[in-house]
Scaffold this motif. Structure first.
Motif, short mmCIF file in Angstrom:
data_model
loop_
_atom_site.label_atom_id
_atom_site.label_comp_id
_atom_site.label_asym_id
_atom_site.label_seq_id
_atom_site.Cartn_x
_atom_site.Cartn_y
_atom_site.Cartn_z
N ALA B 101 43.91 50.05 37.39
CA ALA B 101 44.53 50.68 38.37
C ALA B 101 43.53 51.75 38.81
O ALA B 101 42.90 52.62 38.38
N SER B 102 43.30 51.50 40.18
CA SER B 102 42.38 52.55 40.75
C SER B 102 43.21 53.63 41.26
O SER B 102 44.26 53.96 40.69
N LEU B 103 42.56 54.50 41.79
CA LEU B 103 43.07 55.87 42.09
C LEU B 103 44.54 56.05 42.70
O LEU B 103 45.52 56.53 42.55
N LEU B 104 44.50 55.14 43.95
CA LEU B 104 45.50 54.93 44.59
C LEU B 104 46.70 54.30 43.68
O LEU B 104 48.07 54.86 43.91
N HIS B 105 46.46 53.44 42.92
CA HIS B 105 47.34 52.79 42.20
C HIS B 105 47.76 53.80 41.15
O HIS B 105 49.27 53.98 40.98
N ARG B 106 47.24 54.74 40.69
CA ARG B 106 47.49 55.64 39.51
C ARG B 106 48.49 56.64 40.18
O ARG B 106 49.44 57.40 39.58
N ILE B 107 48.20 57.04 41.84
CA ILE B 107 48.96 58.00 42.16
C ILE B 107 50.49 57.51 42.36
O ILE B 107 51.34 58.21 42.27
N LEU B 108 50.39 56.27 42.57
CA LEU B 108 51.76 55.52 42.93
C LEU B 108 52.44 55.02 41.65
O LEU B 108 53.58 54.44 41.63
N ASN B 109 51.58 55.09 40.55
CA ASN B 109 52.01 54.57 39.10
C ASN B 109 52.24 53.12 39.22
O ASN B 109 53.31 52.71 38.59
N VAL B 110 51.35 52.48 39.76
CA VAL B 110 51.48 51.04 39.46
C VAL B 110 50.07 50.61 39.05
O VAL B 110 49.26 51.29 39.22
N VAL B 111 50.15 49.14 38.64
CA VAL B 111 48.77 48.76 38.20
C VAL B 111 48.67 47.19 38.79
O VAL B 111 49.69 46.73 38.91
N THR B 112 47.36 46.80 38.62
CA THR B 112 47.01 45.50 39.02
C THR B 112 47.03 44.78 37.60
O THR B 112 46.29 44.98 36.94
N VAL B 113 47.73 43.66 37.40
CA VAL B 113 47.61 42.74 36.20
C VAL B 113 46.58 41.74 36.55
O VAL B 113 46.94 40.77 37.47
N LYS B 114 45.66 41.55 35.86
CA LYS B 114 44.67 40.37 35.86
C LYS B 114 44.96 39.54 34.91
O LYS B 114 44.49 39.89 33.70
N ILE B 115 45.22 38.31 35.05
CA ILE B 115 45.43 37.31 33.88
C ILE B 115 44.21 36.14 34.25
O ILE B 115 43.99 35.58 35.04
N GLY B 116 43.57 36.10 32.88
CA GLY B 116 42.44 35.21 32.94
C GLY B 116 42.79 33.92 32.23
O GLY B 116 43.43 34.07 31.16
N THR B 117 42.70 32.73 32.75
CA THR B 117 43.03 31.46 32.13
C THR B 117 41.73 30.65 31.76
O THR B 117 41.57 29.50 31.83
N GLY B 118 40.88 31.47 31.22
CA GLY B 118 39.90 31.05 30.34
C GLY B 118 38.85 30.23 31.11
O GLY B 118 37.94 30.58 31.78
N VAL B 119 38.53 28.83 30.72
CA VAL B 119 37.34 28.06 31.16
C VAL B 119 36.90 28.23 32.45
O VAL B 119 35.81 28.52 32.75
N ASP B 120 37.81 28.12 33.42
CA ASP B 120 37.07 28.01 34.68
C ASP B 120 37.11 29.41 35.45
O ASP B 120 36.62 29.33 36.29
N GLU B 121 37.26 30.43 34.70
CA GLU B 121 37.22 31.75 35.21
C GLU B 121 38.15 31.92 36.53
O GLU B 121 37.83 32.82 37.14
N ASP B 122 39.23 30.98 36.61
CA ASP B 122 40.17 31.25 37.46
C ASP B 122 40.90 32.50 37.05
O ASP B 122 41.30 32.65 35.71
N ARG B 123 41.21 33.48 37.89
CA ARG B 123 42.18 34.47 37.43
C ARG B 123 43.25 34.83 38.44
O ARG B 123 43.20 34.56 39.49
N ILE B 124 44.27 35.17 37.78
CA ILE B 124 45.58 35.31 38.61
C ILE B 124 45.71 36.69 38.64
O ILE B 124 46.02 37.46 37.71
N ASP B 125 45.78 37.28 39.99
CA ASP B 125 45.74 38.93 39.98
C ASP B 125 47.22 38.99 40.60
O ASP B 125 47.57 38.59 41.71
N LEU B 126 48.01 39.98 39.97
CA LEU B 126 49.28 40.29 40.48
C LEU B 126 49.13 41.67 40.90
O LEU B 126 49.23 42.84 40.06
N ASP B 127 49.07 42.11 42.07
CA ASP B 127 48.86 43.32 42.72
C ASP B 127 50.12 43.78 43.42
O ASP B 127 50.02 43.22 44.53
N ALA B 128 50.85 44.71 43.04
CA ALA B 128 50.89 45.48 41.95
C ALA B 128 52.28 45.72 41.16
O ALA B 128 53.13 45.18 41.81
N LEU B 129 52.09 45.85 40.11
CA LEU B 129 53.44 45.98 39.15
C LEU B 129 53.41 47.47 38.78
O LEU B 129 52.54 47.99 38.57
#
Lengths: 206, 494
Positions: B101-129
């Motif tokens: 959660a960056s500063l703006l995220h925290r002001i709005l009380n949301v976060v970014t969820v970063k989901i790591g799926t291991g080997v390939d370093e692919d990441r799923i980002d859900l911005d914002a919940l």
């Protein structure tokens, strides 16, 4: 070949040449400093040694290594000769390249046979063990229960000699085991054997 | 897959995402505006806000376009406006779920969820919940991906066990006084080296030397004044460096909380951007305690975990520079192996020591030759070369002895402990079960002294633990004790 849970290792399909004189044991090991504190769980004063893997690789490997080294020598010689012909390039540079070519030639003659004596491999029902290297000797052991993939590879020059590499990878990037330079048909058998053995074990392999 | 089954991002994404997109597009925007201004100023004046607005509008797209849902055994994320893309991640492949959660995220009380799926370093980002939904999602993904959860009983459980949250024990918390270690992190000292390099570009030394050579007292005074100014500048730079390092440390690690439940390890930190990393306990296979020379002198240490499928190198720092006693306690708690970090290590003997010293000495050949060349080139006094070489050699001898003392290994009930061969005191503890296989390597020089380098391969951390320059029998005894089932059939007694 393995069936019935017997403890034999994979027997070669072709009759491999009986290993000639075993590779020299190396210099007498220097005595370990006796003032060392005992390890927390040392096995008393018993000395262990990794026993030699059962099988050697295909004898054509010597010719393969020699040929690939000679190709390098050829390239170096051509470059060196070309540099001699070009007027601007110094004689020292050309001489250096030709010297390297001579060294490579010496290596091509001497090294392959010695390396052949060191390279060995073995597959048991539970693990793979390879030994390789010449100046830097390496023993690699991995359990089949943690194997992730088994594949084989054949480079262009290897195709000429009908040789194939078999690679076994585990979950660790530091752990791939390569059985180098087997006869290509035999390599396919080994791959099939390994795949069957690893399929019979379960687990996440990490 | 009817629409009601798919979840949407939080509406506040509309406010947050465009800012991020704008930040990413800054360079492109600037280039476009500069390009426009070369054509005509009015176009730039009107064009810049228009482009910015366009970028902002594009930034709001993710909210309208992204949908996600969690099935029994996979996570699906649908994105894309023109080309619809569905990302499918099997729950068993999900290695990490981090919240940021960056500063703006925290002001709005949301976060970014970063989901790591291991080997390939692919990441799923859900911005914002929203914070709550993110926590629920994280717990869901964690409980569903645990191997025990595959059984039918747990799969029917809709809400993850909230009781588990109560059992979180706080292992570590940041103390601001630890910032005193930050300036001595010399890996970043390369910046200072660059600074010195640039200053010397101005031909500083020659001028000072020339002035000194003059007999005139005024010139000598000028020379000493210049030297004084140079020294003062360097000291100011050092102070600035120290301040920047300490502030950076505090901002990055503010309010660090390291807590542990039965199933996960959670590390939350950050002043402006708050990050929360969670690692499954079964994935943690070891710890590493690191003490670089300067920080060790001050009594500091750093702790990182060796886990499978976490981070780019697999080691995640869970405790930054802190006091050694504290760090040791935390490390031992993480692996539940008391005394393991304080155990004296088995030494490797006089041949290993000789080898290390010789290696360091040989390594000084090139620098000493370089110094002699430089002295000869500039025609300086020969004593300078002798003094500099002596200094280099003695420093390297000290480093060699430190390296030998740091080298070693030990075996506890559950862990293999390795002291790395480096001037920094690095001790790695790896679970015995985490060892996959072994590599025993020896160079020609090592063989002459019956030494080998033993490498335990593992899926965790940087995927290997190296015990360098061990006497061969000791190495094989260690490997046999760690993995008797594997090594028994390959070892023979001599």
């Amino acid at each position: 070949m393995i069936g019935n849970g017997s403890n034999e290792s994979v027997t070669p399909r072709r009759k491999q040449a009986q290993p000639q004189a075993l590779p020299p044991k190396g210099p007498v090991p220097a005595s370990v400093d006796s003032s060392l504190p005992a390890s927390t769980s040392a096995v008393g004063s018993t000395d262990w040694n990794i026993r030699q893997p059962a099988h050697q690789i295909d004898p054509r490997a010597i010719a393969y290594w020699r040929t690939s080294a000679l190709i390098g020598v050829l390239v170096l010689t051509v470059v060196g000769a070309a540099m001699l012909l070009i007027p601007d390039v110094g004689i020292w540079l050309a001489g250096g390249v030709l010297f390297l070519a001579a060294l490579a030639l010496g290596a091509a003659v001497v090294i392959p046979a010695r390396r052949y004596r060191v390279h060995r491999w073995e597959i048991t029902p539970t693990a793979v063990h390879t030994r390789s290297g010449w100046i830097v000797r390496e023993d690699r052991i991995a359990p089949l229960s943690r194997v992730q993939t088994v594949d084989s590879h054949q480079g262009a020059l290897m195709r000429l000699f009908k040789l194939r590499n078999v690679t076994v990878t585990t979950a660790s990037a530091a752990g791939p085991i390569v059985i180098q330079l087997l006869d290509e048909e035999y390599a396919q058998d080994v791959v099939a054997e390994l795949t069957a053995l690893t399929r019979s074990t379960t687990g996440d392999a990490t | 897959m009817s629409d009601p089954d798919w979840e949407r991002l939080d509406p506040r994404t509309v406010l947050v995402a465009p800012v991020r997109v704008l930040g990413q597009a800054t360079f492109a925007l600037a280039a476009a505006v500069i390009g426009l201004s070369q054509q005509s100023m009015t176009a730039a004046l009107y064009g810049a806000p228009a482009i910015a607005l366009l970028v902002l509008l594009v930034g709001t797209l993710p909210y309208f376009v992204t949908r996600f849902r969690v099935n029994d055994n996979e996570l699906l994320v649908r994105t894309g406006l023109i080309s619809r893309k569905t990302l499918t991640a099997p729950l068993s492949r999900i290695r990490s779920v981090d919240l940021e959660a960056s500063l703006l995220h925290r002001i709005l009380n949301v976060v970014t969820v970063k989901i790591g799926t291991g080997v390939d370093e692919d990441r799923i980002d859900l911005d914002a919940l929203s914070q709550n939904r993110a926590e629920v999602l994280r717990r869901t993904l964690h409980t569903r991906q645990a191997p025990e959860a595959e059984s039918a009983g747990l799969a029917e459980q809709s809400e993850p066990d909230a009781h588990a949250e109560d059992q979180a024990t706080l292992i570590a918390q940041l103390r601001p006084s630890w910032a005193r270690f930050a300036p001595f992190n010399f890996t970043q000292l390369v910046i200072v080296g660059g600074l010195i390099g640039t200053v010397s570009q101005f031909g500083f030394q020659e001028q000072v030397a020339e002035l000194w050579a003059q007999r005139d007292y005024l010139d000598r005074f000028a020379a000493s004044a210049l030297t004084g100014i140079a020294l003062a500048t360097l000291m100011c730079a050092a102070v600035v460096w120290a301040l920047v390092a300490m502030v950076g440390y505090l901002v990055h690690w503010w309010d660090l909380r390291l807590s542990q439940t039965d199933s996960t390890l959670n590390c939350t930190y950050g002043l402006f951007t708050r990050r929360s990393i969670t690692i499954d306990q079964p994935r943690i296979r070891g710890v590493r305690l690191k003490q670089p020379p300067a920080i060790r002198l001050l009594g500091g240490a750093e702790v990182s975990t060796l886990a499978t499928g976490v981070g780019s190198e697999g080691t995640a720092t869970v405790l930054p520079w802190s006091t050694r006693a504290y760090a040791t306690g935390v490390a031992e708690t993480l692996i539940s192996d008391p005394h393991s970090m304080r155990l004296p290590l088995q030494e490797h003997g006089k041949y290993a020591r000789r080898r290390i010293h010789l290696g360091h000495l040989v390594g000084q050949i090139v620098p000493v030759a370089g110094i002699c060349l430089v002295v000869a080139w500039f025609d300086w006094s020969w004593w300078l070369a002798v003094a500099a070489s002596a200094f280099l050699v003695s420093v390297s001898a000290v480093a060699a002895e430190m390296t030998y003392r740091n080298l070693g290994h030990a075996l506890t009930d559950r862990h293999l402990i390795a002291g790395h061969r480096s001037a920094s005191r690095v001790r790695t503890a790896l679970e015995r079960d985490g060892v996959i296989g072994w590599v025993v390597r020896s160079s020609w020089l090592q063989r002459r002294r019956n030494l080998v380098t033993l490498i335990a391969t593992t899926a965790a951390g940087d995927e290997r633990v190296t015990i360098a320059d061990v006497p061969a029998e000791m190495a094989l005894a260690v490997s046999r004790d760690t993995s008797p089932d594997l090594m028994d059939e390959f070892l023979e007694r001599t």
